[in-house]
Each structure stands twice: as structure tokens, then as C-alpha cells.
Scaffold this motif. Structure first.
Motif, PDB file in Angstrom:
ATOM      1  N   ARG A 195       0.802  -1.083   0.094  1.00 21.70           N
ATOM      2  CA  ARG A 195      -0.155  -0.140   0.056  1.00 21.70           C
ATOM      3  C   ARG A 195       0.717   1.193   0.082  1.00 21.70           C
ATOM      4  N   LEU A 196       0.205   2.355  -0.580  1.00 24.45           N
ATOM      5  CA  LEU A 196       1.191   3.576  -0.739  1.00 24.45           C
ATOM      6  C   LEU A 196       1.179   4.195   0.688  1.00 24.45           C
ATOM      7  N   ARG A 197       2.520   4.809   0.856  1.00 25.96           N
ATOM      8  CA  ARG A 197       2.780   5.829   1.938  1.00 25.96           C
ATOM      9  C   ARG A 197       2.118   5.000   3.470  1.00 25.96           C
ATOM     10  N   THR A 198       2.628   4.148   3.457  1.00 30.13           N
ATOM     11  CA  THR A 198       1.990   3.430   4.948  1.00 30.13           C
ATOM     12  C   THR A 198       2.919   4.014   5.970  1.00 30.13           C
ATOM     13  N   GLU A 199       4.092   4.902   5.807  1.00 29.80           N
ATOM     14  CA  GLU A 199       4.585   5.279   6.658  1.00 29.80           C
ATOM     15  C   GLU A 199       4.036   6.670   7.352  1.00 29.80           C
ATOM     16  N   LEU A 200       2.955   6.947   6.891  1.00 32.71           N
ATOM     17  CA  LEU A 200       2.005   7.970   7.193  1.00 32.71           C
ATOM     18  C   LEU A 200       0.874   7.308   8.319  1.00 32.71           C
TER      19      LEU A 200
ATOM     20  N   LEU B 122      -5.392  29.126  23.084  1.00 37.55           N
ATOM     21  CA  LEU B 122      -5.859  27.899  22.386  1.00 37.55           C
ATOM     22  C   LEU B 122      -5.784  28.361  21.070  1.00 37.55           C
ATOM     23  N   VAL B 123      -5.982  29.605  20.641  1.00 36.04           N
ATOM     24  CA  VAL B 123      -5.992  30.093  19.251  1.00 36.04           C
ATOM     25  C   VAL B 123      -4.432  29.657  18.541  1.00 36.04           C
ATOM     26  N   ILE B 124      -3.348  30.217  19.621  1.00 39.51           N
ATOM     27  CA  ILE B 124      -1.925  30.063  19.326  1.00 39.51           C
ATOM     28  C   ILE B 124      -1.639  28.492  18.849  1.00 39.51           C
ATOM     29  N   VAL B 125      -1.924  27.654  19.808  1.00 34.08           N
ATOM     30  CA  VAL B 125      -1.962  26.369  20.115  1.00 34.08           C
ATOM     31  C   VAL B 125      -2.552  25.599  18.765  1.00 34.08           C
ATOM     32  N   GLY B 126      -3.718  26.221  18.590  1.00 41.76           N
ATOM     33  CA  GLY B 126      -4.401  25.611  17.453  1.00 41.76           C
ATOM     34  C   GLY B 126      -3.899  25.804  16.176  1.00 41.76           C
ATOM     35  N   GLN B 127      -3.440  26.841  15.942  1.00 42.57           N
ATOM     36  CA  GLN B 127      -2.877  27.259  14.505  1.00 42.57           C
ATOM     37  C   GLN B 127      -1.480  26.228  14.288  1.00 42.57           C
ATOM     38  N   GLY B 128      -0.758  26.065  15.292  1.00 50.46           N
ATOM     39  CA  GLY B 128       0.351  25.396  15.121  1.00 50.46           C
ATOM     40  C   GLY B 128       0.060  23.818  14.854  1.00 50.46           C
ATOM     41  N   PHE B 129      -0.935  23.091  15.549  1.00 51.58           N
ATOM     42  CA  PHE B 129      -1.349  21.884  15.263  1.00 51.58           C
ATOM     43  C   PHE B 129      -2.080  21.858  14.082  1.00 51.58           C
ATOM     44  N   MET B 130      -2.764  22.756  13.449  1.00 48.96           N
ATOM     45  CA  MET B 130      -3.516  22.906  12.464  1.00 48.96           C
ATOM     46  C   MET B 130      -2.390  22.318  11.335  1.00 48.96           C
ATOM     47  N   LEU B 131      -1.325  23.023  11.129  1.00 48.45           N
ATOM     48  CA  LEU B 131      -0.484  22.588  10.162  1.00 48.45           C
ATOM     49  C   LEU B 131       0.114  21.338  10.335  1.00 48.45           C
ATOM     50  N   SER B 132       0.194  20.867  11.326  1.00 42.79           N
ATOM     51  CA  SER B 132       1.021  19.658  11.666  1.00 42.79           C
ATOM     52  C   SER B 132       0.217  18.395  11.231  1.00 42.79           C
ATOM     53  N   ALA B 133      -1.200  18.897  11.145  1.00 38.96           N
ATOM     54  CA  ALA B 133      -2.260  17.598  10.983  1.00 38.96           C
ATOM     55  C   ALA B 133      -2.298  17.409   9.259  1.00 38.96           C
ATOM     56  N   ALA B 134      -1.706  18.476   8.673  1.00 37.25           N
ATOM     57  CA  ALA B 134      -1.864  18.446   7.092  1.00 37.25           C
ATOM     58  C   ALA B 134      -0.700  17.415   6.434  1.00 37.25           C
ATOM     59  N   ARG B 135      -1.101  16.266   6.255  1.00 31.57           N
ATOM     60  CA  ARG B 135       0.071  15.218   6.062  1.00 31.57           C
ATOM     61  C   ARG B 135       0.653  15.086   4.737  1.00 31.57           C
ATOM     62  N   ALA B 136      -0.028  16.187   3.677  1.00 28.40           N
ATOM     63  CA  ALA B 136       0.264  16.167   2.456  1.00 28.40           C
ATOM     64  C   ALA B 136       1.529  16.966   2.153  1.00 28.40           C
ATOM     65  N   ARG B 141       4.352  18.786   8.394  1.00 27.78           N
ATOM     66  CA  ARG B 141       3.928  17.836   9.216  1.00 27.78           C
ATOM     67  C   ARG B 141       5.317  17.197   9.983  1.00 27.78           C
ATOM     68  N   THR B 142       5.953  18.310  10.425  1.00 28.01           N
ATOM     69  CA  THR B 142       7.134  17.692  11.358  1.00 28.01           C
ATOM     70  C   THR B 142       6.874  17.894  12.721  1.00 28.01           C
ATOM     71  N   PRO B 143       7.673  17.627  13.620  1.00 25.55           N
ATOM     72  CA  PRO B 143       7.226  17.755  14.930  1.00 25.55           C
ATOM     73  C   PRO B 143       7.500  19.378  15.568  1.00 25.55           C
ATOM     74  N   THR B 194      16.709  24.896  14.123  1.00 26.89           N
ATOM     75  CA  THR B 194      16.684  23.353  14.158  1.00 26.89           C
ATOM     76  C   THR B 194      15.763  22.988  13.188  1.00 26.89           C
ATOM     77  N   TYR B 195      14.429  23.645  12.972  1.00 21.15           N
ATOM     78  CA  TYR B 195      13.679  23.469  11.897  1.00 21.15           C
ATOM     79  C   TYR B 195      14.294  23.089  10.651  1.00 21.15           C
ATOM     80  N   LEU B 196      15.141  24.238  10.393  1.00 15.92           N
ATOM     81  CA  LEU B 196      15.877  24.404   8.939  1.00 15.92           C
ATOM     82  C   LEU B 196      17.037  23.322   8.966  1.00 15.92           C
ATOM     83  N   LEU B 197      17.894  23.231   9.943  1.00 14.47           N
ATOM     84  CA  LEU B 197      18.925  22.558   9.771  1.00 14.47           C
ATOM     85  C   LEU B 197      18.662  20.903  10.290  1.00 14.47           C
ATOM     86  N   VAL B 198      17.637  20.414  10.918  1.00 12.84           N
ATOM     87  CA  VAL B 198      17.369  19.139  11.141  1.00 12.84           C
ATOM     88  C   VAL B 198      15.954  18.572  10.266  1.00 12.84           C
ATOM     89  N   PRO B 199      16.125  18.554   8.662  1.00 17.86           N
ATOM     90  CA  PRO B 199      14.642  18.013   8.415  1.00 17.86           C
ATOM     91  C   PRO B 199      14.280  16.682   8.594  1.00 17.86           C
TER      92      PRO B 199
END
Lengths: 210, 285
Positions: A195-200, B122-136, B141-143, B194-199
Motif C-alpha cells: 500500500r502507498l505511504r504506509t509510513e504516514l 488555544l488559538v495560538i496552539v491550534g494554529q500550530g497543530f492545524m499545520l502539523s495535521a496536514a499530512r500532504a 507535518r514535522t514535530p 533546528t527546523y531548518l537544519l534538521v529536516p
């Protein structure tokens, strides 16, 4: 769904069948087949990779949808309630499989001759996709109509998605992943599959076999 | 095998407006309340101005996101899925913040201010997590994406607070802000670098930073919003002079960071990432 990469010839019949049956706007491709090349010359391989909504068991689109427009049915199919969707596009960014679309306009190649044969809600029997997200739903209306008539999903064409029916190479197998006797499960078990992208960790319900 | 990455076109300048206005407004309110708590009574005379400014900014942010929606008349539906959607949670936080901040203004009640500050967070926290949930989007989607957005919002809020205080007679800027600025500038620098140098393991994210001037722009945002304010905060010319330089830099740096992350680095990862799953295709029948 299982997709046999050895059989897929990249003819795009499934793509067209989907487009006709669902009357998707220009630029929206619920289903598309990618032409993929791997390797370095002279050891190069080419194959065709059909893509559509993976109907993930842990769908990120469902998790991020702020309006609950994206929902999962009991049979696992993920669909969109177009009456609730606000078109924020969050799900488009959450889906790693490029399966979701946000058309600005509900257009058609032939506006006076919409191709969808099925009745849609809400406006004059046609769904209005302007400004809302849209995606493959495994032809759930066909499946529901077929099940009501006592047909078997994946076996009878009237209870099977049009892409599966249309494939001239019989590269697509559709059925119930919970039915161990089904052709789908047997195919996945007896062939090499991935399956694709299973790492996600989205747990896609579409398997590729070869 | 090369990896093709394509920039997303779903979220544009209006989404950036939501993050910049909403984050800055919430950061301003949270920063002001916190500093007033640490140094009681020091900001009492300007808190009403801060409240009005925060409310206006957060409301502008909500307006931006409403305008971005495909079906604007249904925009209020975004609060329906607080169970799992960070967009819903952030929207609820924003609406409650607006209500409580206005109530605090009307009644001058510290408890109302405090609860409003919590919803601003909550607004500030929510904005951060909103982006990290976008898995595409690999860059989202980095920690480190949520902390980067959080610190950026608070920094912008603190910068704006500095501007407000500079124009407020009778407030001693030097006793309140310099320590907070030094800490925040350090955090901005450390987290962003760290975000820049540790991808991480994502080969797509490495390629994204290589595209065009993405790396340079992001570095520039770190310099503007982190390094330079940090250096200036050690200057002994006088706190008013330092704050007058640092405040706009913090705001500008935050805007640049959010612009970089939201619009410049927001490439979609390819569906087939040969670096991670492509070995499967190398097997011959």
C-alpha cells in the motif's frame, strides 16, 4: 480494492468511466493513472499506477474536517456530505494521496448535457460542487442500489464501482476486506502486495499487487 | 530517481492573513496578560487598548478564513468538529476569546481577562497543530512546526505590545519587556534554526529547502525575527531605543516566518516517494 500492476496497461478507461459516471468538473480527476518509471538506465522499469481515494481506515481528511462533512460509513467508505462542506480545503492538504479536489466552479465539458445518469441531490437532481471538496466515493450509490437488489459487491457489475467494471484488463478487484472468502482478500493474500505511504499510518484500503 | 515536489495552491494569502492576524492578536493579548501578571499593575492603563487591538486582529484573522472558504455562507460550520479537528478547536477558541475579551473590556474583570488569555493561547496552539495535521505537506507535518508557529505568534504579539507601550506615556518599557524579548528571541532562533537544519528522514523536505530561494528566505526570517532582536537586547544604549528597534523586527520576522512556512515551503510530497517506498518497485517478477 486491489489493483494488479502487472495487468494495468495505462489505458485510462477507468479514468474516463469515472468521469462520465460522476460528471466531475474539468480538472477534477477522482481517478487517474500515473505513468511511472523507476530505475536508472539501462535498468529501467515502467508501470502504470492508478490512483484514487484510498478510503483509509485512519483517514486524515476525516480527522481534520472542521464541519464533519467528511464521514465514514459502516462499510468503511469515506464520503463527503456536500451540504455541510464549506470548502475550506483543509482535507485537500491533509490527504497524502492527492485524492481530494476543490473545484472553484461546478462546470462541465458540455453544460447542457450533464453525463451523470444517477439522480443527485440537492439541485434539480444534480449535485452542486461549486466551492466544496469532492472525491471518489467508490460509487457508493451503485453499491447501495446493488445491495438493495440483493446483488453481491464486487461480483455483480450493478453493485461494483464503474472503474472496476470498465477495466478491459481486469486489473481491478473490488470487495469486502473483512470477507476472507472474497476474491479481493484471496488476491491480496496470494500475491505480493503493498500500500502507498504506509509510513504516514493512514491504513489505506487499496492494495497494489504484482 | 528524482522527486518532483509541487507547491500547494489550496491555501493562499487569505490563509496567511488568518495566521498572521489571528496569531499576532492572540499573542499580543497573551503576552500582555502574562506580563501584567508577572509585574502586577504595570500594564493596567493600556490593557484596554491592547484588548481592542487584539480583538480587531483576531476578528480580521477569522474574516480572512471566512473569505477563503468556498461556501462563505456556511463558514460558521467550522466549529462542528472539536472532537478531532484543530481547525474547529482554533475557531471555537477564537470566538470565545472575542466574546471574553469584549466582556473583560466591558466589566474590567481580571478573571475574564485571564480566561480570555487562555483562549488566546488555544488559538495560538491550534494554529500550530492545524499545520502539523496536514499530512500532504512535508514542511508542515514535522514535530517542530507547532512550536515554530507558537513562538512566532507570541513573538509578534510581544513586538506589537512593545509598539503599544512605546506610544503609551507613563509606562516604563525598560522594566517590563527586555527580559521577555531576550528569552523569546533566543527561542525563535533556536527553534527556527533546528527546523531548518534538521529536516529529519523526509527526502522531500530536504528538496523543498533546496528549491529556489526557500532556504535563504527562511534564514532571513530567522535573522530578522530572532538573531538581530537578540543582539539588540544586549545593547545598553537604553531600553526605549532597543525596544523601538526590536518590536518591529519581531513582528516582521514573525510575518516572514509564517509566509515562508505557509506559502513558500508548502510543497506537496509526491504520492510515490521513491526514497521511502520505491524499493518495492525495484523487485522484478
Amino acid at each position: 480494492m486491489a489493483i494488479d500492476l502487472k495487468r494495468c496497461a495505462g489505458c485510462q478507461t477507468c479514468t474516463i468511466a469515472c468521469k462520465i459516471d460522476n460528471d466531475t468538473p474539468p480538472g477534477v480527476m477522482w481517478r487517474n493513472v500515473r505513468d511511472v518509471e523507476v530505475g536508472t538506465y539501462p535498468n529501467v522499469t515502467r508501470f502504470f499506477l492508478p490512483l484514487q481515494c484510498m478510503q483509509c481506515a485512519k483517514a486524515p481528511c476525516l480527522e481534520v474536517c472542521p464541519t464533519t462533512a467528511t464521514q465514514r460509513r459502516a462499510d468503511g467508505i469515506i464520503y463527503i456530505d456536500y451540504e455541510k462542506c464549506v470548502g475550506c480545503g483543509y482535507c485537500v492538504l491533509a490527504c497524502p494521496f492527492e485524492a481530494r479536489w476543490l473545484p472553484g466552479k461546478d462546470d462541465s465539458y458540455f453544460p447542457s448535457e450533464r453525463t451523470s445518469y444517477r439522480g443527485w441531490i440537492p439541485n434539480d437532481g444534480q449535485k452542486n460542487l461549486t466551492g466544496v471538496c469532492t472525491k471518489c466515493d467508490f460509487c457508493m450509490d451503485r453499491i447501495d442500489a446493488g445491495l438493495k437488489s440483493g446483488l453481491r459487491v464486487g461480483t455483480h457489475p450493478e453493485a461494483t464501482p464503474v472503474c472496476v467494471n470498465s477495466c478491459p484488463a481486469k486489473a481491478l478487484t473490488f470487495g469486502d476486506l473483512d470477507d476472507v472468502e472474497s476474491e479481493l482478500v484471496q488476491t491480496i493474500r496470494t500475491r505480493r502486495s503493498f500500500r502507498l505511504r504506509t509510513e504516514l499510518a493512514t491504513d489505506p484500503s487499496v492494495y497494489y499487487v504484482w | 530517481m528524482t522527486i518532483e515536489v509541487i507547491r500547494q495552491k489550496t491555501w493562499g494569502p487569505l490563509a496567511l492573513g488568518h495566521y498572521v492576524f489571528g496569531g499576532t492578536g492572540s499573542g499580543l493579548y497573551a503576552a500582555a496578560f502574562t506580563l501584567n501578571l508577572v509585574s502586577p499593575g504595570s500594564l493596567s492603563s493600556v490593557f484596554s487598548y491592547v484588548s481592542i487591538l487584539s480583538v480587531a486582529l483576531v476578528a480580521s484573522g477569522l474574516t480572512c478564513v471566512g473569505l477563503e472558504a468556498g461556501r462563505k455562507s456556511r463558514a460558521a460550520n467550522v466549529i462542528l468538529n472539536v472532537r478531532s479537528s484543530w481547525m474547529s478547536r482554533e475557531a471555537v477558541g477564537a470566538f470565545l476569546f472575542l466574546a471574553l475579551a469584549l466582556a473583560g473590556l466591558a466589566f474590567g474583570n481580571m478573571i475574564l481577562y485571564g480566561v480570555a488569555a487562555l483562549f488566546a493561547l488555544l488559538v495560538i496552539v491550534g494554529q500550530g497543530f492545524m499545520l502539523s495535521a496536514a499530512r500532504a505537506i512535508p514542511a508542515w507535518r514535522t514535530p517542530l512546526t507547532p512550536p515554530l508557529l507558537w513562538i512566532s505568534s507570541v513573538a509578534a504579539g510581544l513586538g506589537l505590545l512593545g509598539v503599544v507601550l512605546l506610544f503609551s506615556p507613563g509606562i516604563e518599557v525598560g522594566t517590563i519587556l527586555p527580559g521577555a524579548v531576550a528569552v523569546l528571541s533566543t527561542l525563535v532562533t533556536v527553534v527556527a534554526l533546528t527546523y531548518l537544519l534538521v529536516p529529519g528522514k523526509s527526502s522531500a523536505l530536504k528538496k523543498i529547502f533546496d528549491e529556489g530561494s526557500n532556504r535563504l528566505l527562511f534564514l532571513f526570517s530567522i535573522v530578522v525575527g530572532g538573531l538581530v532582536p537578540l543582539l539588540i537586547s544586549f545593547d545598553s544604549s537604553g531600553p526605549v531605543f532597543a525596544i523601538s528597534l526590536i518590536s518591529p523586527l519581531l513582528i516582521a520576522g514573525s510575518c516572514l516566518t509564517k509566509y515562508s512556512v505557509l506559502l513558500r515551503l508548502s510543497y506537496r510530497a509526491p504520492v510515490i516517494d521513491f526514497g521511502e517506498t520505491g524499493h518495492i518497485f525495484d523487485e522484478r517478477a
